[in-house]
Design a protein around this motif. Structure first.
Motif, PDB file in Angstrom:
ATOM      1  N   UNK A 267       0.843  -1.193   0.000  1.00 44.68           N
ATOM      2  CA  UNK A 267       0.000   0.000   0.000  1.00 44.68           C
ATOM      3  C   UNK A 267       0.881   1.246   0.000  1.00 44.68           C
ATOM      4  N   UNK A 268       0.489   2.220  -0.786  1.00 45.48           N
ATOM      5  CA  UNK A 268       1.231   3.478  -0.847  1.00 45.48           C
ATOM      6  C   UNK A 268       0.296   4.591  -0.392  1.00 45.48           C
ATOM      7  N   UNK A 269       0.063   4.639   0.929  1.00 42.04           N
ATOM      8  CA  UNK A 269      -0.829   5.635   1.499  1.00 42.04           C
ATOM      9  C   UNK A 269       0.015   6.619   2.284  1.00 42.04           C
ATOM     10  N   UNK A 270      -0.155   7.892   2.005  1.00 42.38           N
ATOM     11  CA  UNK A 270       0.624   8.912   2.696  1.00 42.38           C
ATOM     12  C   UNK A 270      -0.318   9.887   3.378  1.00 42.38           C
ATOM     13  N   UNK A 271      -0.041  10.139   4.654  1.00 40.14           N
ATOM     14  CA  UNK A 271      -0.828  11.094   5.420  1.00 40.14           C
ATOM     15  C   UNK A 271      -0.104  12.433   5.443  1.00 40.14           C
ATOM     16  N   UNK A 272      -0.845  13.517   5.506  1.00 38.65           N
ATOM     17  CA  UNK A 272      -0.178  14.810   5.663  1.00 38.65           C
ATOM     18  C   UNK A 272       0.476  14.892   7.048  1.00 38.65           C
ATOM     19  N   UNK A 273       1.459  15.771   7.204  1.00 36.62           N
ATOM     20  CA  UNK A 273       2.205  15.878   8.452  1.00 36.62           C
ATOM     21  C   UNK A 273       1.313  16.272   9.606  1.00 36.62           C
ATOM     22  N   UNK A 274       0.293  17.083   9.342  1.00 36.56           N
ATOM     23  CA  UNK A 274      -0.538  17.581  10.425  1.00 36.56           C
ATOM     24  C   UNK A 274      -1.477  16.505  10.955  1.00 36.56           C
ATOM     25  N   UNK A 275      -1.759  15.466  10.184  1.00 38.84           N
ATOM     26  CA  UNK A 275      -2.612  14.380  10.679  1.00 38.84           C
ATOM     27  C   UNK A 275      -1.909  13.636  11.818  1.00 38.84           C
TER      28      UNK A 275
ATOM     29  N   UNK B 179      -2.997  14.062  15.983  1.00 45.07           N
ATOM     30  CA  UNK B 179      -3.311  12.871  16.772  1.00 45.07           C
ATOM     31  C   UNK B 179      -2.340  12.720  17.935  1.00 45.07           C
ATOM     32  N   UNK B 180      -1.064  13.045  17.721  1.00 46.02           N
ATOM     33  CA  UNK B 180      -0.093  12.980  18.812  1.00 46.02           C
ATOM     34  C   UNK B 180      -0.407  14.026  19.879  1.00 46.02           C
ATOM     35  N   UNK B 181      -0.796  15.230  19.461  1.00 47.33           N
ATOM     36  CA  UNK B 181      -1.148  16.284  20.414  1.00 47.33           C
ATOM     37  C   UNK B 181      -2.375  15.895  21.242  1.00 47.33           C
ATOM     38  N   UNK B 182      -3.376  15.318  20.600  1.00 52.78           N
ATOM     39  CA  UNK B 182      -4.574  14.887  21.320  1.00 52.78           C
ATOM     40  C   UNK B 182      -4.243  13.780  22.319  1.00 52.78           C
ATOM     41  N   UNK B 183      -3.388  12.855  21.918  1.00 49.29           N
ATOM     42  CA  UNK B 183      -3.001  11.771  22.818  1.00 49.29           C
ATOM     43  C   UNK B 183      -2.267  12.312  24.040  1.00 49.29           C
ATOM     44  N   UNK B 184      -1.308  13.205  23.826  1.00 41.48           N
ATOM     45  CA  UNK B 184      -0.532  13.764  24.931  1.00 41.48           C
ATOM     46  C   UNK B 184      -1.431  14.578  25.862  1.00 41.48           C
TER      47      UNK B 184
END
Length: 69
Positions: free
Chosen positions: A18-26, A30-35
């Motif tokens: 699979x060649x799926x790329x997410x933007x950097x802000x995604x 998600x990391x900010x919400x987790x923290x």
């Protein structure tokens, strides 16, 4: 009544992966919400309610005391 069946003219790719790329802000959001949620769980005294019922607050404190034993 018969249903139409569609056939694909090109075969599915199986070798490339699979060649799926997410933007950097995604990832950043998600990391900010987790923290943020982890910080609230570890130090719940920082999470202040705007207004609240005293009985409801005491109920939650009792539940927290029971779970921490």
């Amino acid at each position: 009544m018969s249903a139409c069946s569609h056939t694909w003219s090109h075969p599915a790719t199986t070798g490339g992966g699979a060649d799926i790329r997410l933007p950097w802000w995604a990832l950043a959001l998600s990391a900010l919400a987790f923290v943020t949620l982890l910080a609230l769980i570890l130090n719940p005294s920082d999470a202040h309610a705007a207004t609240g019922d005293r009985a409801l607050t005491q109920l939650f404190q009792r539940a927290q005391e029971l779970f921490t034993r």
